[in-house]
Design a protein around this motif. Structure first.
Motif, PDB file in Angstrom:
ATOM      1  N   TRP A 233     -31.514  -9.423 -11.976  1.00 45.32           N
ATOM      2  CA  TRP A 233     -32.783  -9.462 -11.256  1.00 45.32           C
ATOM      3  C   TRP A 233     -33.584  -8.176 -11.413  1.00 45.32           C
ATOM      4  O   TRP A 233     -34.820  -8.184 -11.327  1.00 45.32           O
ATOM      5  CB  TRP A 233     -32.526  -9.722  -9.769  1.00 45.32           C
ATOM      6  CG  TRP A 233     -31.721  -8.664  -9.075  1.00 45.32           C
ATOM      7  CD1 TRP A 233     -30.376  -8.635  -8.919  1.00 45.32           C
ATOM      8  CD2 TRP A 233     -32.220  -7.474  -8.452  1.00 45.32           C
ATOM      9  NE1 TRP A 233     -29.981  -7.511  -8.241  1.00 45.32           N
ATOM     10  CE2 TRP A 233     -31.105  -6.776  -7.939  1.00 45.32           C
ATOM     11  CE3 TRP A 233     -33.487  -6.925  -8.274  1.00 45.32           C
ATOM     12  CZ2 TRP A 233     -31.225  -5.567  -7.272  1.00 45.32           C
ATOM     13  CZ3 TRP A 233     -33.606  -5.722  -7.605  1.00 45.32           C
ATOM     14  CH2 TRP A 233     -32.491  -5.063  -7.111  1.00 45.32           C
TER      15      TRP A 233
ATOM     16  N   LYS B  91     -29.988 -15.408  -3.146  1.00 46.79           N
ATOM     17  CA  LYS B  91     -31.167 -15.674  -3.969  1.00 46.79           C
ATOM     18  C   LYS B  91     -31.750 -17.050  -3.686  1.00 46.79           C
ATOM     19  O   LYS B  91     -32.934 -17.288  -3.952  1.00 46.79           O
ATOM     20  CB  LYS B  91     -30.814 -15.543  -5.441  1.00 46.79           C
ATOM     21  CG  LYS B  91     -29.867 -16.609  -5.974  1.00 46.79           C
ATOM     22  CD  LYS B  91     -29.584 -16.402  -7.451  1.00 46.79           C
ATOM     23  CE  LYS B  91     -28.661 -17.480  -8.006  1.00 46.79           C
ATOM     24  NZ  LYS B  91     -28.370 -17.264  -9.443  1.00 46.79           N
ATOM     25  N   ARG B  92     -30.950 -17.959  -3.153  1.00 44.95           N
ATOM     26  CA  ARG B  92     -31.481 -19.267  -2.779  1.00 44.95           C
ATOM     27  C   ARG B  92     -32.422 -19.156  -1.592  1.00 44.95           C
ATOM     28  O   ARG B  92     -33.417 -19.873  -1.501  1.00 44.95           O
ATOM     29  CB  ARG B  92     -30.325 -20.209  -2.444  1.00 44.95           C
ATOM     30  CG  ARG B  92     -30.745 -21.642  -2.185  1.00 44.95           C
ATOM     31  CD  ARG B  92     -29.578 -22.460  -1.667  1.00 44.95           C
ATOM     32  NE  ARG B  92     -28.393 -22.323  -2.491  1.00 44.95           N
ATOM     33  CZ  ARG B  92     -27.231 -22.894  -2.191  1.00 44.95           C
ATOM     34  NH1 ARG B  92     -27.113 -23.621  -1.084  1.00 44.95           N
ATOM     35  NH2 ARG B  92     -26.191 -22.727  -2.983  1.00 44.95           N
TER      36      ARG B  92
ATOM     37  N   TYR C 246     -24.059 -13.750  -3.492  1.00 46.21           N
ATOM     38  CA  TYR C 246     -25.427 -13.568  -3.987  1.00 46.21           C
ATOM     39  C   TYR C 246     -26.093 -14.896  -4.327  1.00 46.21           C
ATOM     40  O   TYR C 246     -27.320 -15.018  -4.218  1.00 46.21           O
ATOM     41  CB  TYR C 246     -25.413 -12.666  -5.218  1.00 46.21           C
ATOM     42  CG  TYR C 246     -26.786 -12.457  -5.813  1.00 46.21           C
ATOM     43  CD1 TYR C 246     -27.723 -11.635  -5.191  1.00 46.21           C
ATOM     44  CD2 TYR C 246     -27.158 -13.096  -6.997  1.00 46.21           C
ATOM     45  CE1 TYR C 246     -28.980 -11.448  -5.725  1.00 46.21           C
ATOM     46  CE2 TYR C 246     -28.416 -12.908  -7.537  1.00 46.21           C
ATOM     47  CZ  TYR C 246     -29.320 -12.089  -6.902  1.00 46.21           C
ATOM     48  OH  TYR C 246     -30.572 -11.904  -7.432  1.00 46.21           O
ATOM     49  N   ASP C 247     -25.328 -15.895  -4.719  1.00 47.11           N
ATOM     50  CA  ASP C 247     -25.932 -17.195  -5.011  1.00 47.11           C
ATOM     51  C   ASP C 247     -26.622 -17.777  -3.781  1.00 47.11           C
ATOM     52  O   ASP C 247     -27.674 -18.422  -3.899  1.00 47.11           O
ATOM     53  CB  ASP C 247     -24.863 -18.162  -5.518  1.00 47.11           C
ATOM     54  CG  ASP C 247     -24.349 -17.772  -6.893  1.00 47.11           C
ATOM     55  OD1 ASP C 247     -25.079 -17.057  -7.604  1.00 47.11           O
ATOM     56  OD2 ASP C 247     -23.219 -18.155  -7.239  1.00 47.11           O
TER      57      ASP C 247
ATOM     58  N   SER D   2     -26.467  -9.445 -10.855  1.00 44.61           N
ATOM     59  CA  SER D   2     -27.304 -10.353 -11.634  1.00 44.61           C
ATOM     60  C   SER D   2     -28.265  -9.511 -12.470  1.00 44.61           C
ATOM     61  O   SER D   2     -28.192  -8.279 -12.478  1.00 44.61           O
ATOM     62  CB  SER D   2     -28.065 -11.312 -10.707  1.00 44.61           C
ATOM     63  OG  SER D   2     -28.886 -12.180 -11.446  1.00 44.61           O
TER      64      SER D   2
ATOM     65  N   LYS E 264     -35.312 -13.967  -2.754  1.00 45.72           N
ATOM     66  CA  LYS E 264     -34.986 -13.152  -3.916  1.00 45.72           C
ATOM     67  C   LYS E 264     -35.226 -11.669  -3.677  1.00 45.72           C
ATOM     68  O   LYS E 264     -34.831 -10.840  -4.500  1.00 45.72           O
ATOM     69  CB  LYS E 264     -35.807 -13.615  -5.121  1.00 45.72           C
ATOM     70  CG  LYS E 264     -35.497 -15.038  -5.562  1.00 45.72           C
ATOM     71  CD  LYS E 264     -36.305 -15.424  -6.787  1.00 45.72           C
ATOM     72  CE  LYS E 264     -35.968 -16.840  -7.232  1.00 45.72           C
ATOM     73  NZ  LYS E 264     -36.746 -17.256  -8.424  1.00 45.72           N
ATOM     74  N   ASN E 265     -35.890 -11.319  -2.581  1.00 45.30           N
ATOM     75  CA  ASN E 265     -36.206  -9.917  -2.314  1.00 45.30           C
ATOM     76  C   ASN E 265     -35.148  -9.211  -1.482  1.00 45.30           C
ATOM     77  O   ASN E 265     -35.289  -8.018  -1.208  1.00 45.30           O
ATOM     78  CB  ASN E 265     -37.554  -9.814  -1.589  1.00 45.30           C
ATOM     79  CG  ASN E 265     -38.714 -10.214  -2.480  1.00 45.30           C
ATOM     80  OD1 ASN E 265     -38.677 -10.005  -3.687  1.00 45.30           O
ATOM     81  ND2 ASN E 265     -39.732 -10.800  -1.884  1.00 45.30           N
TER      82      ASN E 265
END
Length: 830
Positions: free
Chosen positions: A223, A173-174, A169-170, A221, A177-178
């Motif tokens: 989010w 999201k880089r 996931y890191d 996360s 983010k969607n």
């Protein structure tokens, strides 16, 4: 030329097209890690001219395939180099294009599952060099799932791949983010469609797996906390599963109303295309009608148990996911490591149990439950409440600690009561006054002053009353003699003291508004040692209202209840898995050389063990540690996340117990101890320097273990020579042997369906940076697959839910409303 479609004419009498494509896929699995190994593999222009010509003539590239190709080109676009005379193309682009295009064009279920595992491994291999790769592949797999045209076994593997991508996931999201949001919304619509279709006998495994995948991406996360639309959609989807018993599956699904504003783009065509239901032919004969009615009634009765079983599975999965989601919205601390097995309420009860002994040593009955109260909420949650000392300065402020035990585990919260004065200080409005420049300047300098403080206060005009002179003063009333004057001075001083005390009281009331309502209780009517926090907590939750009486059940503290709560805490709230790791020089290694007298362990093998999990001290570790204890082992590799606890049994870390330790009985050597420790391990990982005769080594390990050993899957890791210890060949072997006929049949079933676990498959070559995580994920997946084929796998939350329901049946009591309130507020057992 074979992938993504067969573009040549071959004689398929000897080799089928599916087998030919499978062979090509296996070749890709051995070369896809080479570009990263050699840093960069570049090919000259027009090296694939024949393939492009064949592709153009066959016209296999549709609109979607062209979009995928463009996305891949953007991912692997290189910066132009001025010093290069001719352009070069990157081999990574073609490998990924072949994998993704083959997934879109493949028709064989087996080959599609193999491709999904390959894509999983390729993404993990290449994501450090291309962070945007994860988001692109997630979207493509998501679109493939939403077509509703993949076989069920392929869809389950696709969900497993998406779950494995949660660890990346890191990187997601880089890039965007969607990605997580769009995937969760898509899975919500997917589950809603399957539930509305009503065919749970075929779709309930997909619903359960979709719930699991959706929650994994939510819990990765925070989010979703600020995304109101998304978590409303998740709550709606989970509510459909929770209320599955209230739905009539025979009715056609309702068409949801479209929202005026949507944050996610709507597809241009229908998102789901389900096949129409078969129509039931009605007979014109009355006799046939009656017979058909009886037949349908009998068939519905016979299928009622099966339908109910499927509905129960969907509902339990939805309830478990809802509990996890509520904890996520409540910003509960993430559970990534081990947990303490001791609960504070049980510790206090153990102390009270030791105190409940008379002078003769007899155990006295439980007298009161003021210290700790237990309740069963909504038939699925056990609540323990007890008072604690407040963390505030005031000692009389109620403070409680409550422990929630449910299907997700044990959660501990502490609350301090904080009283606030809702009476607002109102200031009389005054007309605006003309301010001088000096006052304006001071107001700008002192920014902390309020507007009311900075305004000039005008004095109200006063006038003397007509008879004001007739009112005598206090001095005129007191006589002039010294005795009366001294009395007046005394009264005046007392009045001044009273005025000072009133002013101090007003200041204290301004700081602590509730002090004005404090009344000193009488010692005869109020028990100052009685617990009061649980009543405040239940009242704030609305559980003391008469309409919510059915939701709460008081539990009486008994020795059996304490024992059952201790047993509940011992039940796993996550999958607890242990595997065995060996080091062998070749397939001809004997059992003694494998366990008791191994060759010198290579540094690469020790590094690999640290990649499987971090080292923990067995003596101080409070989480899962298999069958190990500190008397035979000091350190083991351990890994944990929200869903699994994972340990590796390494025989080279074992030692014999002390002479005065009788825990292990007659186990006096390492071989016996290792057999006892690894009896429940379904997966063995063998680091082997030479693969010669490796299948015989697997059979030798199987035969040398104890008679009740459960090992079924053997994963061999062979470091390739002349690769600078950076490339490893993976071989997966499932020997068709066992201690009884049942184990042989289970091994045969698993061997026939070897692709139900992954991502590593037999024959793959992986790099060193991806080896540890890939082997760990494969071992966890293989362990669960072994338990599935042996019919011994039950999800942890199912076991905990069944145990809580059994506690409800054992401790439920019919209590009138008056008795319930008397027990809540009297502080004594009735």
């Amino acid at each position: 030329m074979v992938l993504p479609k067969l573009l040549i004419v071959v004689n398929t009498d000897f080799v089928s097209v599916e087998d030919l494509r499978l062979a090509a896929i296996k070749v890709v699995s051995t070369v896809m890690c080479l570009p990263n190994h050699f840093d960069k593999v570049e090919l000259k222009p027009e090296w694939d001219r024949d393939l492009q010509c064949a592709s153009d003539s066959a016209s296999i590239l549709g609109e979607q395939e062209q979009i995928v190709t463009q996305l891949i080109r953007v991912l692997y676009a290189d910066q132009p180099h001025d010093d290069v005379e001719r352009p070069f193309t990157c081999l990574k682009f073609y490998i990924l294009e072949v994998l993704l295009m083959s997934l879109r064009t493949e028709t064989s279920s087996y080959n599609m599952r193999y491709l999904l595992h390959l894509i999983n491994v390729y993404v993990v291999e290449d994501v450090p060099f291309c962070p945007g790769l994860v988001g692109t592949v997630v979207k493509l797999i998501e679109e493939k799932i939403l077509t509703m045209q993949m076989p069920a076994d392929v869809t389950l593997v696709a969900f497993d791949v998406l779950i494995d991508f949660v660890d990346l996931y890191d990187y997601v999201k880089r890039d965007s983010k969607n990605v997580a949001r769009e995937l969760v919304l898509a899975l919500s619509r997917y589950v809603d469609t399957l539930i509305n279709a009503g065919k749970l006998s075929h779709s309930y495994p997909l619903i359960v797996q979709a719930y699991d995948c959706m929650m994994k991406w939510i819990l990765t996360s925070q989010w979703i906390i600020d995304d109101r639309d998304c978590y409303k959609a998740v709550i709606s989807t989970l509510s459909r599963g929770i209320t599955i018993f209230d739905r009539d599956t025979d009715q056609p699904p309702e068409t949801p109303q479209e929202k005026k504003k949507r944050r996610d783009p709507m597809p241009s065509k229908p998102l789901f295309q389900l096949p129409p239901r078969p129509s039931v032919k009605m007979s014109t004969s009355s006799g046939n009608n009656s017979g058909g009615g009886n037949t349908s009634q009998s068939s519905s009765r016979s299928n009622s148990n099966a339908v109910r079983k499927e509905q129960v599975a969907v509902r339990m999965a939805a309830e478990y996911c809802m509990s996890q989601f509520v904890n996520q919205l409540g910003r509960a601390s993430p559970l990534n490591g081990s947990v303490n097995q001791k609960a504070e309420d049980l510790q206090q009860l153990r102390i009270r149990r030791s105190q409940r002994r008379s002078d003769q040593g007899d155990v006295l009955p439980w007298e009161s439950r003021d210290a700790i109260r237990y309740f069963l909420l909504d038939k699925r949650m056990i609540l323990a409440v007890f008072d604690i000392e407040s963390q505030q300065d005031e000692k009389d402020v109620p403070a409680v600690k409550f422990i929630i035990r449910d299907t997700t585990g044990r959660h501990i919260w502490s609350i301090d009561a904080q009283y606030k004065d809702e009476q607002k200080q109102t200031h009389p409005s005054s007309p605006p006054q003309q301010q001088s420049p000096k006052m304006t300047h001071e107001r700008n300098i002192v920014g902390s002053k309020s507007l009311t403080d900075s305004l000039q206060v005008s004095e109200a005009p006063t006038a003397d009353a007509a008879n004001s002179d007739a009112i005598p003063s206090i001095d005129d009333l007191v006589s002039v003699d010294p005795a009366s004057w001294s009395q007046w001075e005394f009264v005046k001083s007392m009045a001044e003291c009273e005025q000072e005390e009133e002013n101090e009281t007003l200041d204290r009331i301004h700081k602590r508004p509730l002090d004005r309502f404090m009344i000193s209780p009488t010692a005869a009517n109020v028990n100052t040692e009685s617990a009061r926090g649980f009543r405040l907590l239940l009242s704030e939750l609305g559980l003391l209202l008469p309409k919510n009486r059915s939701r709460i059940t008081p539990l009486r503290i008994t020795d059996s209840l304490i024992t059952e709560i201790e047993t509940l805490d011992m039940l796993n709230d996550r999958d607890c898995i242990s595997i065995t790791a060996y080091y062998a020089s070749s397939g001809n290694t004997t059992w003694e050389d494998l366990v008791e007298t191994p060759p010198p362990l290579s540094p690469q093998f020790l590094q690999f063990l640290n990649c499987l999990g971090w080292p923990i001290q067995v003596e101080s570790h409070t989480g899962f540690k298999g069958k190990l204890d500190s008397s035979i082992c000091k350190t083991i590799p351990y890994y944990a996340d929200r869903n699994v606890e994972f340990v590796v049994n390494v025989p080279y870390f074992l030692h014999t117990p002390p002479n005065d330790d009788n825990t292990w009985g007659s186990a006096s050597n390492i071989t016996k101890i290792h057999r006892m420790v690894s009896a429940d391990d379904h997966v063995c990982v063998i680091w082997i320097e030479d693969l010669d005769n490796y299948t015989a080594l697997a059979k030798r390990i199987k035969a040398s273990n104890s008679s009740n050993a459960k090992s079924m899957v053997y994963i061999f890791i062979n470091p390739l020579r002349n690769s600078a210890n950076s490339l490893y060949w993976i071989r997966v072997h499932i020997p068709l042997i066992g201690n009884n006929a049942t184990s042989v049949v289970s091994s045969q079933r698993l061997n026939d369906n070897a692709l139900i676990f992954g991502p590593l498959a037999d024959g793959m070559i992986v790099s060193r940076h991806a080896l540890g995580s890939m082997v760990r994920n494969t071992a966890i997946s293989a362990h669960q697959a072994c338990r599935v084929v042996t019919d011994t796998y039950t999800r942890p939350y199912v076991v905990r839910k069944q145990f809580i329901e059994e506690m409800l049946h054992r401790h439920r009591s019919k209590m009138q409303l008056s008795e319930f309130y008397a027990e809540m507020f009297s502080g004594k057992d009735t």
